[in-house]
Enzyme design. Structure first.
Site, PDB file in Angstrom:
ATOM      1  N   HIS A   5       3.672   3.379 -25.468  1.00  0.00           N
ATOM      2  CA  HIS A   5       2.968   2.556 -24.412  1.00  0.00           C
ATOM      3  C   HIS A   5       1.668   3.013 -23.795  1.00  0.00           C
ATOM      4  CE1 HIS A   5       3.590  -0.833 -21.939  1.00  0.00           C
ATOM      5  NE2 HIS A   5       3.188  -0.436 -20.627  1.00  0.00           N
ATOM      6  N   ARG A  47       3.422  -7.983 -22.021  1.00  0.00           N
ATOM      7  CA  ARG A  47       3.477  -7.603 -20.716  1.00  0.00           C
ATOM      8  C   ARG A  47       4.410  -8.396 -19.609  1.00  0.00           C
ATOM      9  NH1 ARG A  47      -2.314  -6.882 -18.121  1.00  0.00           N
ATOM     10  NH2 ARG A  47      -2.724  -5.620 -20.172  1.00  0.00           N
ATOM     11  N   TYR A  61       9.103  15.340  -9.309  1.00  0.00           N
ATOM     12  CA  TYR A  61      10.311  15.733  -8.430  1.00  0.00           C
ATOM     13  C   TYR A  61      11.350  15.158  -8.722  1.00  0.00           C
ATOM     14  CZ  TYR A  61       6.529  17.579  -5.405  1.00  0.00           C
ATOM     15  OH  TYR A  61       5.331  18.083  -4.933  1.00  0.00           O
TER      16      TYR A  61
END
Length: 782
Positions: free
Chosen positions: A88, A42, A132
Site C-alpha cells: 500500500h 479506495r 507505542y
C-alpha cells in the site's frame, strides 16, 4: 487557444518532448482515472469480503508476519511499515489509522485486529503513536484468511511487481454486513451498518434453501443492524424492510437508559449505552450546553461516571418531572437519538459499484463462497493427485526394496536408473558393486516425481509397517478424491458443503462467542405527548426588571416594585413587574414583531442582567415598545404611529423562534407604537395634536397579521421642502368599559374620573375633539 479547446484531434508535437491535446479531453481523462481509482481502490468495499484495499492489505501483511491470534504481538509501526512498503504505497499514518479502527470494539462490531496499548476510546481520543502500540490478528480475522494458501482466491502483482497480493479474501462469513463500512468516493458514497453474524448466517442458510426468497423474509432472520455500542432501534419495521429492499434508508437509534430510585421520591437517569459513532465527550458537552442555555429547563445536571463501561447520569431539576418526558426532550435536543443512514453501495465482483439490497449482498457473498469452495477443492485434488503419484512410487519401492537399495548404492545416476528400471523382472541380489547390473535404457514405470521422492525418503521409513500405512493412505486419498470429483460435479452438494461451513462458522462466532450475542434491541418510539413548558418548570415567584437600555433580569421573589434598583450608569428602570418562572413574556418591537421569552430562561438578578437583544433577535434600530406577561386567553390592541391598528388574540402571536413573529405591518417612517390589552367595550384614542376620540371596540377588526384600519383621522400639513406630512399622529390608546367611565392621572398625585364621555363618542377614523378637562398635556393615559 481556441483550437486547444474545441478540436478533438490535435497532432502531437515531438519537439521538446511536449504533447498537445485538447484541455477538455486532458482534464476529462485524468479526472475519470482519478474517479475510477477512488471508487474501485479506495472508498467502496468489496461485497465478497467487505474490505477496502487498505484493510485487506493490512490483514495480509499481518498474516505474512505470522501474527496469529495465539501468537505474540508486534509493534504497529512494523505492521504499517511492511504494509506500506510491500502493498500500500500511501502514508503510514493513514495505514495506522485504518488498522487502529479495526481494533476499536466501539467502532467495529467484530474487531479484526487485537490491539495492545492505547488504540483510542469512545470519548474520541486518538490512538497512541504507532511506535507505542502493538497488534496481532484476532481469531475472527483468521477466519477471513482461511484457505488463502489453498488457491482460494486470485492473486495479483503488488504496486511494483515484486510480490503478489490477494484480490479478495476467502471470508468465511459476510463481513460486508457483519462489520459494515463507510466511505466517500467521487460521485457516490457508502454507509453500511454492522449486523450480527449469527443472524446473517441464518439468512444465508435460508437463501441457500430458498434461492428465490423475498427480501422481506430475510428480515425474519436479520431484524436490523446490531451496533457495537448497543442502543435501541425505534424505526418502524416497515421502514426497515423498505431500507433493506432498496439498499437506501435510515434507522432511528436511541441510547439505552434506566431510572435509578434514590429514595424519598428522588430519582436519576443513567445512560448505559449511547448511539453508534457518537463521541461521549462531545455528547456530554452538548448536553451541558443545553443546561446552561436552559433549552431543556427540566434537566438539572449531567455527570460522567463512566469507567470501562458507559455511565452518564442525568439529574432532573425537579422530582415531579416524568422521566419519559425528560428523555423525549433529550432525544429531540441531543445526540441521545441519532438517525443512521443506510446506503449499501458496494463493488460487485470487485469491479461494478451498485446499490444493492440485502438479498443481493448476501447472494454476492454466497457466490463467492461457492467459488472459494470450487477453487479449494480443485487445489486439494491437485495435491491428492501429486501425493497418489508419490505413494504409487513408494509402494513400488517397498515391493522391490532390495533392488532400490542396490540402485541407490551402486548406480552412478540413481534417479535415472530408478526411472529406467522394469520392476516386473526378477533381479539377482548384488552383494558387491561388481555384481550390480544397471537397468537397461528404456522407459520404466517410475516418473521423475516418484524417483525424486524415493531418493528423498528417510531411512527410518524403510520399516515393514510403513508399507501398510502407505496403502491405507492411498486408499483414503482415493476415496477423498472421488468425493471431490462428485462435489465439483454437483451444485447441490456444493451448497450442502457451504451450508455446513456456515453452520460451523455460526457455532464459532454465534452466541457463545465473546460479544456474539445481539447488543442492539428494538422498541417502538411511541407517541410523544407535547407537554407545555409550564408543566416542566418549578413554579417560583420572580420580579422581571427591564431597563431603559434593554437590559433584562429576573430577581427571585416578588419584591417591592417601588424599591430602588441598581442599573448601569446612564440607565434606569422601564418595565418592572411580578411574574412566575412558568410564565412566558411577550416583547413588542417598533418593527411590529412579537418576541416570546421564557421567564425561566431569564438571567438571574445578582448582576445587571443581559441585553434583551442577545436573548431574541431584536435588531439594533428597533425599539422595545412593550414587555408583558403572556395571557393565552387575552386580546391585544396594536397600533402604529400613523394611527392604523387592529385587535389580535394573544395565543396567535406567540413566536416559536428567536426572530419573532410579524403581526403589525409597518413601512417607511411608520412604526409600531401601541400595544394595550383589551379590557373593555370602548376604545379611547388621543392624538399628538390633542384630539380625543371614543368609539366602540366592535368597530375594530380581529386579525392575526396586517396593517389594520384607521383609528383616528389626522390633517395633512405642508412640511419642509413642500412635502406633505401628518399634522400630528397617534399619541396613545386605551380600552375601558363605558359604564365605568375613564380615569387618568392629572399629576401631583391626583387622579380624575370622567363618567360621561358621550360628547367624545363618535365613529372610528373620526377626527375627535379637545380632551376632557384635566387631561395630561403629554396626551398619555398613564
Amino acid at each position: 487557444m481556441t483550437d486547444l479547446v474545441d478540436h478533438t484531434d490535435v497532432p502531437s508535437s515531438p519537439e521538446g518532448g511536449e504533447i498537445l491535446e485538447p484541455l477538455r479531453r486532458a482534464i476529462g481523462e485524468r479526472y475519470l482515472t482519478y474517479a475510477l481509482s477512488t471508487i474501485m481502490h479506495r472508498a467502496l468495499p468489496d461485497a465478497r469480503d467487505g474490505l477496502k484495499p487498505v484493510h485487506r492489505r493490512i490483514l495480509y501483511a499481518m498474516s505474512r508476519l505470522r501474527l496469529t491470534s495465539s501468537g505474540g504481538f508486534l509493534k504497529s509501526a512494523k505492521i504499517s511499515g511492511d504494509t506500506m512498503g510491500d502493498f500500500h504505497p500511501h502514508g503510514d499514518a493513514a495505514i495506522y489509522d485504518a488498522m487502529a479502527r479495526l481494533a476499536q470494539d466501539f467502532n467495529v462490531r467484530y474487531p479484526l485486529v487485537d490491539g495492545q496499548g492505547n488504540f483510542g476510546n469512545i470519548d474520541g481520543d486518538n490512538p497512541a503513536a504507532s511506535r507505542y502500540t502493538e497488534a496481532r490478528m484476532t481469531f475472527i480475522a483468521e477466519a477471513m484468511l482461511e484457505g488463502l494458501s489453498e488457491n482460494a482466491v486470485d492473486f495479483r502483482d503488488n504496486y511494483d511487481g515484486r510480490l503478489t497480493e490477494p484480490a479478495v479474501l476467502p471470508a468465511t462469513f459476510p463481513n460486508i454486513l457483519a462489520n459494515g463500512s463507510s466511505g466517500i468516493a467521487v460521485g457516490m458514497a457508502t454507509n453500511i451498518p454492522p449486523h450480527n453474524i449469527a443472524e446473517l448466517i441464518d439468512a444465508c442458510l435460508h437463501l441457500i434453501k430458498t434461492p428465490d426468497a423475498r427480501d422481506d423474509t430475510l428480515l425474519n432472520h436479520v431484524p436490523g443492524p446490531d451496533f457495537p455500542t448497543g442502543g435501541i432501534i425505534v424505526e418502524p419495521p416497515e421502514n426497515i424492510a423498505q431500507a433493506y429492499r432498496t439498499g437506501r434508508g435510515s434507522f432511528r437509534l436511541r441510547c439505552k437508559y434506566e431510572v435509578e430510585d434514590l429514595g424519598r421520591g428522588q430519582w436519576q437517569i443513567v445512560v448505559t449505552e449511547i448511539p453508534y459513532q457518537v463521541q461521549k465527550s462531545k455528547l456530554i458537552e452538548k448536553i451541558a450546553e443545553l443546561i446552561q442555555t436552559k433549552k431543556v429547563p427540566i434537566l438539572g445536571d449531567i455527570r460522567d461516571e463512566s469507567a470501562e463501561d458507559i455511565r452518564v447520569v442525568l439529574e432532573p431539576r425537579s422530582k415531579n418531572v416524568d422521566p419519559e418526558v425528560l428523555m423525549n426532550m433529550m432525544y429531540r435536543s441531543s445526540d441521545l437519538e441519532v438517525r443512521f443512514s443506510l446506503n449499501m453501495n458496494v463493488l460487485i465482483d470487485g469491479v461494478t459499484p451498485k446499490v444493492c439490497s440485502m438479498k443481493e449482498v448476501l447472494r454476492a457473498f454466497l457466490d463467492h463462497r461457492r467459488d472459494v469452495l470450487q477453487r479449494r477443492s480443485r487445489h486439494r485434488m491437485d495435491k491428492i493427485d501429486h501425493r497418489l503419484e508419490v505413494l504409487a512410487g513408494f509402494i513400488i519401492a517397498f515391493l522391490n526394496l532390495d533392488r532400490v537399495i542396490e540402485i541407490i548404492r551402486y548406480d552412478d545416476d540413481p534417479k535415472a536408473a530408478l526411472m529406467r528400471e522394469n520392476w516386473d523382472l526378477d533381479h539377482p541380489r548384488a552383494l558387491t558393486e561388481a555384481e550390480y547390473v544397471s537397468p537397461v535404457y528404456g522407459k520404466g514405470e517410475l516418473t521423475e516425481v516418484q524417483a525424486e521422492a524415493i531418493l528423498n525418503m528417510r531411512l527410518r521409513s524403510l520399516r515393514r509397517l510403513e508399507e501398510m500405512e502407505l496403502v491405507r493412505e492411498r486408499d483414503a486419498l482415493r476415496e477423498e478424491r472421488a468425493e471431490l470429483v462428485e462435489l465439483l460435479a454437483s451444485e447441490e452438494l456444493q451448497w450442502s458443503r457451504i451450508s455446513a461451513q456456515l453452520k460451523e462458522t455460526k457455532k464459532q462466532f454465534g452466541k457463545n462467542y465473546e460479544g456474539g450475542a445481539r447488543r442492539t434491541m428494538f422498541a417502538e418510539a411511541g407517541e410523544v405527548e407535547e407537554v407545555p413548558l409550564e408543566a416542566m418548570i418549578d413554579r417560583e415567584p420572580i420580579t422581571v426588571v427591564c431597563s431603559q437600555m434593554g437590559w433584562i433580569r429576573a430577581m427571585t421573589g416578588h419584591i417591592d416594585l417601588n424599591r430602588e434598583l441598581k442599573f448601569k450608569d446612564g440607565d434606569g428602570p422601564r418595565f418592572v413587574f411580578h411574574a412566575e418562572t412558568t410564565d412566558r413574556l411577550l416583547a413588542f418591537g417598533s418593527n411590529g414583531r412579537f418576541y416570546t421569552i421564557s421567564a425561566a430562561n431569564l438571567p438571574g438578578g445578582r448582576g445587571m442582567g443581559e441585553p434583551l437583544r442577545l436573548i431574541v433577535d431584536l435588531p439594533n434600530e428597533v425599539e422595545l415598545v412593550e414587555l408583558f406577561i403572556h395571557q393565552p386567553e387575552g386580546k391585544l390592541l396594536v397600533a402604529s404611529s400613523v394611527g392604523n391598528g387592529f385587535i389580535c388574540a394573544e395565543k396567535e402571536i406567540v413566536a416559536q423562534t428567536r426572530s419573532g413573529k410579524q403581526v403589525l405591518n409597518v413601512k417607511g417612517d411608520d412604526r409600531a407604537k401601541i400595544c394595550v390589552p383589551v379590557i373593555g367595550d370602548h376604545v379611547a384614542v388621543v392624538s399628538e395634536n390633542g384630539k380625543f376620540l371614543v368609539f366602540s371596540v366592535e368597530e375594530m377588526p380581529d386579525l392575526n397579521r396586517g396593517k389594520g384600519v384607521r383609528l383616528q383621522k389626522y390633517n395633512m400639513a405642508r412640511g419642509k421642502q413642500g412635502s406633505l406630512e401628518l399634522d400630528g399622529g397617534l399619541s396613545d390608546v386605551t380600552t375601558f368599559n363605558w359604564d365605568s367611565g375613564l380615569t387618568w392621572e392629572m399629576g401631583g398625585g391626583k387622579t380624575r374620573h370622567e363618567q360621561d364621555l358621550s360628547q367624545w363618542l363618535g365613529k372610528r377614523a373620526g377626527v375627535g375633539k379637545r380632551p376632557p378637562y384635566g387631561f395630561p398635556r403629554s396626551y398619555k393615559f398613564d
